[in-house]
Design a protein around this motif. Structure first.
Motif, short mmCIF file in Angstrom:
data_model
loop_
_atom_site.label_atom_id
_atom_site.label_comp_id
_atom_site.label_asym_id
_atom_site.label_seq_id
_atom_site.Cartn_x
_atom_site.Cartn_y
_atom_site.Cartn_z
N VAL A 1 7.71 6.64 -4.62
CA VAL A 1 6.31 6.41 -5.19
C VAL A 1 6.08 7.97 -5.05
O VAL A 1 6.23 8.76 -4.36
CB VAL A 1 5.78 6.04 -3.50
N GLY A 59 3.12 10.60 -5.54
CA GLY A 59 1.87 10.51 -6.01
C GLY A 59 1.54 12.91 -6.31
O GLY A 59 1.11 12.96 -4.92
N VAL A 61 -1.95 3.42 -9.98
CA VAL A 61 -0.90 3.05 -9.10
C VAL A 61 0.09 2.56 -10.44
O VAL A 61 -0.34 1.08 -10.89
CB VAL A 61 -0.70 2.31 -8.08
N PHE A 108 0.23 -3.52 -8.18
CA PHE A 108 0.33 -2.28 -9.65
C PHE A 108 -1.23 -2.03 -10.11
O PHE A 108 -0.96 -3.21 -10.83
CB PHE A 108 1.12 -2.26 -10.58
N VAL A 160 0.02 7.72 -9.01
CA VAL A 160 0.59 7.18 -8.65
C VAL A 160 2.03 6.24 -9.16
O VAL A 160 1.47 5.72 -10.02
CB VAL A 160 0.27 6.87 -6.87
N CYS A 210 4.48 0.32 -0.15
CA CYS A 210 2.80 0.66 -0.92
C CYS A 210 2.44 1.31 0.78
O CYS A 210 1.43 2.03 0.50
CB CYS A 210 2.21 0.16 -1.80
#
Length: 156
Positions: free
Chosen positions: A11, A13, A27, A67, A120, A140
């Motif tokens: 992940v 970010g 995301v 997502f 993200v 997540c």
């Protein structure tokens, strides 16, 4: 008996790196699936249990439902057809980042540069057919709860 290989999920970010507050970041789920595998030609389309390998990872990501967008970065029309058939969007990976020497992070950066709306990225390996939606949920939640800019999951 050892457990099967699980997903490698990263992940990324970027907003955290710059100290920006984004209460609702976009995301994106991303699979890198190039057509030029040297070991197993077109391994991402290789059948496993009667389905292409790509469908297993996409299925888990779709069933996760967390997502805002789901993407497959590819240089191969057959992979693109399989991915869109499952509901994924296609990012046409450039030849520069589709060769055997290209690093995954370079392909992710190429994707992010073309999609400024994405804050993200959750990178899931196509070669992780045993990934479960609940694992994505836990992963997540950990990333968001701890405020991590980068998180990597590996399981042998």
């Amino acid at each position: 008996m050892p457990s099967p290989k699980k997903a490698v999920v990263v992940v990324v970010g970027y907003w955290r790196l710059f100290g920006l507050d984004m209460s609702q970041p976009h995301v994106a789920g991303l699979i890198l699936a190039r057509g030029g595998s040297q070991g197993v030609p077109l391994k991402n389309l290789a059948p496993l249990g009667g389905r292409p390998l790509l469908e297993w990872a996409l299925g888990a990501m779709l069933n996760f439902g967390g997502f805002d967008s789901l993407w497959v970065s590819t240089d191969h029309p057959g992979i693109a057809t399989c991915a869109t058939g499952q509901g994924a969007l296609i990012f046409p990976r450039s030849a520069k980042y589709a060769g055997p020497e290209a690093a995954s992070i370079d392909a992710v950066v190429e994707f992010l540069q073309s999609h400024p709306e994405v804050d993200v990225v959750a990178l899931v390996q196509c070669t992780s057919p045993f990934l479960r939606p609940g694992e994505l949920t836990n992963f997540c939640a950990t990333a968001a709860g701890k405020g991590y800019a980068f998180l990597l999951s590996l399981k042998k």
